[in-house]
Design a protein around this motif. Structure first.
Motif, mmCIF file in Angstrom:
data_model
loop_
_atom_site.group_PDB
_atom_site.id
_atom_site.type_symbol
_atom_site.label_atom_id
_atom_site.label_comp_id
_atom_site.label_asym_id
_atom_site.label_seq_id
_atom_site.Cartn_x
_atom_site.Cartn_y
_atom_site.Cartn_z
ATOM 1 N N LEU A 9 10.353 6.336 4.482
ATOM 2 C CA LEU A 9 10.011 5.476 3.352
ATOM 3 C C LEU A 9 10.411 4.049 3.688
ATOM 4 C CD1 LEU A 9 11.358 7.744 0.469
ATOM 5 C CD2 LEU A 9 8.958 7.285 0.987
ATOM 6 N N GLU A 10 9.536 3.115 3.362
ATOM 7 C CA GLU A 10 9.824 1.720 3.647
ATOM 8 C C GLU A 10 9.866 0.935 2.344
ATOM 9 O OE1 GLU A 10 7.872 -1.311 6.782
ATOM 10 O OE2 GLU A 10 6.733 -1.093 4.937
ATOM 11 N N ASP A 11 10.829 0.028 2.235
ATOM 12 C CA ASP A 11 10.865 -0.885 1.089
ATOM 13 C C ASP A 11 10.387 -2.253 1.539
ATOM 14 O OD1 ASP A 11 11.918 1.078 -0.484
ATOM 15 O OD2 ASP A 11 13.992 0.400 -0.290
ATOM 16 N N ARG A 21 7.282 2.416 -0.013
ATOM 17 C CA ARG A 21 6.001 2.851 0.548
ATOM 18 C C ARG A 21 6.164 4.117 1.376
ATOM 19 N NH1 ARG A 21 4.153 -0.524 4.540
ATOM 20 N NH2 ARG A 21 2.089 0.276 4.049
ATOM 21 N N GLU A 22 5.203 5.032 1.250
ATOM 22 C CA GLU A 22 5.222 6.261 2.053
ATOM 23 C C GLU A 22 4.562 5.963 3.397
ATOM 24 O OE1 GLU A 22 4.048 9.887 0.296
ATOM 25 O OE2 GLU A 22 5.187 9.544 -1.540
ATOM 26 N N VAL A 23 5.384 5.871 4.447
ATOM 27 C CA VAL A 23 4.839 5.531 5.770
ATOM 28 C C VAL A 23 5.213 6.607 6.787
ATOM 29 C CG1 VAL A 23 4.921 3.058 5.298
ATOM 30 C CG2 VAL A 23 6.896 4.159 6.380
ATOM 31 N N THR A 36 0.839 -1.192 0.000
ATOM 32 C CA THR A 36 0.000 0.000 0.000
ATOM 33 C C THR A 36 0.879 1.249 0.000
ATOM 34 O OG1 THR A 36 -0.062 -0.122 2.405
ATOM 35 C CG2 THR A 36 -1.913 -1.093 1.225
ATOM 36 N N PHE A 37 0.302 2.387 -0.377
ATOM 37 C CA PHE A 37 0.948 3.696 -0.328
ATOM 38 C C PHE A 37 2.246 3.708 -1.141
ATOM 39 C CE2 PHE A 37 -0.404 3.032 4.368
ATOM 40 C CZ PHE A 37 -1.724 2.954 4.001
#
Ligand SMILES: Cc1cc2nc3c(=O)[nH]c(=O)nc-3n(C[C@H](O)[C@H](O)[C@H](O)COP(=O)(O)OP(=O)(O)OC[C@H]3O[C@@H](n4cnc5c(N)ncnc54)[C@H](O)[C@@H]3O)c2cc1C
Ligand SMILES: Nc1ncnc2c1ncn2[C@@H]1O[C@H](COP(=O)(O)O)[C@@H](O)[C@H]1O
Lengths: 251, 321
Positions: free
Chosen positions: A165-167, A159-161, A141-142
């Motif tokens: 940023l998370e991969d 991902r924009e968390v 998601t995101f």
């Protein structure tokens, strides 16, 4: 590769939304409708994957009433190959949308489902995640960047968390939901619009999908939010800081 | 009577305000539904964390351990949360509407066959729920018609749980079908900052396209931010232009904040931005366009060139101290 993209018809984000006095919904007279901006980004991403791979089929799906055809035609004009409109009256709650999409996934067997992270009307941000769980798939998601593995067995998604940023790596088939910075959607070209008229747009009544469509979430009423009054104008920075200190007492 | 299970999230073994707000909301909802409030902390080696949150009052805190929960992934967490809720007889599952809560809770709802309401701002005595829609232009009152319910709460709308109790802590192994997992954590690229977190700060200073560059954020806005001990936020336009990182975005599709004081600098006040800050206690706008919509929601409006006003304001704030 087959890519399914879920696209919703929503009021124009720039339109002024007014609540109906009887509390049953919003005023829809003269309201302009568009493809949900996040879904537009999802369509764009599907087209880029197709172009990069030199071959893929991009299928648009929408759940809504007859007029949702307009938004599907827009997506077809951007370059999608064909579209399916699941005909349903009025607002359909997210879990029913997810069930309908799950049914279409079963029928179409795509390797990837792209959708928006959120509809800007109901602001739920749930359909993609619900669909992933129904299918037993992974989700990203995101998404602000999608890198498909060469063998298409997986994807690494940024991902924009909260906090950065998370991969993550997700096995395909997967659900990916688009955030705002994934890409800049293209405009439909004139030849694109001409071509779109001839592309297949299949209509399927929701009732024909054979899914449970009983309501789980009942909307009791819609009300306007509490009004916020405009305050005062100040002439100088000095006056501003003084008032924040002595009147508002926040600094 | 329904028992509530709160999923208390942590990032790298630290709780943020999100976890405490979720517990606060869980306790409130349990009170209204006449049940108990339980809390779940998931991960590996998280007993210390469970003890920490146990001080915030719940019936029991479950320290749910599993190697597959070491790093957050939606599929593993959804399994663990749903299985625990069933095992412990909790019909209502609650978390914050954070990026983790939004990601995992819809999956939990499907696993439980529960109706779901996301990003709620109120839970009424009769069990009906309020949630904003249309970028905050409307508030819907809904009821969840199934016995089981899943809810994510907007952090600005509920009080964090006070440190007023000692819950029992129970260690338990998560039930996870590892063969079904399709997601793997790769890396977290954290935005490092010495400032208070955006969603926890009592003062937020935000910049928009009017700042014109990332450099101006650093040289013009940040001195004011720091003079005020504030957190820094931004409009989508500023984030899209690459002036500042994505996690500073405030609005319909970014973070929702409600500090004591919100200062919007060079931000026009689009409805999508207002959706993320209009519940702030005091709003200040600095904008050179006197027609900018931001002034319609501001308690104090200053029509001025920000490049002149912001450094002046920094000086004036420092003089106060
Ligand atoms: C689906 C969707 C979701 C969105 N989500 C969000 C969201 O979550 N958050 C968000 O913020 N936006 C969001 N937006 C975008 C939103 O619609 C606006 O485009 C955006 O908020 C504008 O940002 P801005 O105010 O910084 O820029 P602008 O609207 O360009 O305003 C810049 C302001 O700076 C002022 N200014 C310029 N120079 C100076 C100066 N020297 N001194 C003082 N003032 C100056 C101008 O007068 C102007 O008012 C979304 C849009 C869509 C379609
Ligand atoms: N009626 C619909 N038709 C097609 N797609 C939808 C519909 N409702 C939701 N979606 C998809 O699900 C995403 C998330 O929506 P939501 O959970 O409603 O915020 C949207 O961006 C769409 O991609």
């Amino acid at each position: 590769m087959k890519i399914l993209v879920a696209a919703k018809r929503v009021p124009d984000p720039n339109a002024t939304i007014k609540v109906r006095p009887d509390g049953t919904g919003i005023v829809t007279d003269n309201l302009k409708y568009v493809v949900n901006p996040f879904c537009e980004i999802a369509i764009e991403e599907a087209l880029r994957i197709k172009e990069k791979q030199g071959g893929a089929e991009v299928i648009l799906v929408s759940l809504g009433d007859q007029v949702s055809q307009e938004q599907l035609r827009t997506g077809l004009a951007m370059g999608a190959d064909r579209a399916i409109l699941v005909l349903a009256e009025g607002d359909t709650e997210p879990v029913i949308v997810a069930r309908a999409l799950a049914k279409l996934v079963e029928q179409e067997q795509p390797e990837l489902v792209l959708m928006g992270k959120q509809s800007i009307d109901d602001d739920s941000n749930v359909v993609g995640q619900m669909l992933a769980e129904m299918l037993g798939w992974g989700q990203a998601t995101f998404a602000s960047e999608v890198k498909l593995a060469d063998d298409k067995s997986s994807a690494v998604v940024t991902r924009e968390v909260d906090g950065g940023l998370e991969d993550i790596e997700v096995q395909m088939p997967a659900i990916i939901t688009a955030d705002l910075r994934l890409n800049e959607p293209r405009y439909a070209s004139l030849p694109g619009i001409m071509k779109a008229r001839k592309k297949e747009l299949k209509e399927v009544p929701l009732a024909d999908l054979g899914i449970d469509t009983s309501a789980q979430v009942k909307t009791i009423k819609i009300a306007p939010p509490p009004e916020r009054e405009a305050g005062k104008r100040v002439e100088t920075v000095e006056e501003l800081v003084n008032l924040l200190h002595t009147e508002a007492k926040v600094i | 009577m329904s028992n509530v299970l709160v999923f208390a999230e942590h990032i790298n073994k630290a709780f943020s305000k999100n976890a405490l707000v979720a517990v606060g909301a869980g306790r409130e909802i349990a009170g209204k539904s006449g049940g108990e409030c339980y809390v779940a902390v998931l991960g590996s080696g998280i007993e210390g964390l469970a003890n920490e949150i146990a001080e915030h009052g719940a019936k029991t805190v479950f320290a749910v351990e599993h190697a597959a929960l070491e790093n957050y992934t939606a599929d593993a967490h959804a399994q663990a949360i749903a299985n625990l809720a069933e095992e412990k007889g909790c019909d209502i599952v609650v978390s914050a509407a954070s990026s983790i809560g939004k990601d995992v809770m819809p999956r939990v709802a499907i696993r439980l066959g529960a109706a779901m309401a996301s990003d709620i701002t109120g839970y009424n005595d009769d069990g009906t729920i309020e949630r904003p829609t249309y970028a905050g232009n409307a508030v819907a009152t809904v009821s969840l018609e199934t016995a089981k319910k899943v809810i994510t709460v907007r952090a600005t709308a509920f009080e964090p749980a006070a440190k007023d109790g000692t819950a029992a802590v129970e260690k338990t192994d998560a039930k996870i079908d590892e063969g079904a997992l399709k997601m793997k954590f790769v890396a977290f690229n954290e935005t490092k900052s010495d400032r208070p977190p955006l969603t926890e700060a009592s003062v937020v200073v935000s910049g928009g396209r009017g700042l014109k560059s990332g450099e101006n954020f650093t040289e013009v806005l940040e001195p004011l931010v720091d003079a005020m001990g504030a957190a820094m936020g931004a409009s989508r336009a500023a984030v899209d232009a690459g002036f500042v990182p994505n996690d500073l975005q405030i609005g319909q599709t970014g973070k929702v904040v409600a500090p004591e004081l919100y200062i919007a600098v060079g931000i026009s006040g689009a409805i999508q931005h207002l959706a993320g800050m209009k519940d702030s206690k005091v709003i200040v706008a600095i904008n050179k366009d006197e027609e900018a919509p931001i002034f319609q929601v501001s308690d104090y409006g200053l029509v001025a060139d920000l490049f002149k006003a912001v450094p002046e304001m920094k000086e004036a704030v420092e003089k106060l101290k």
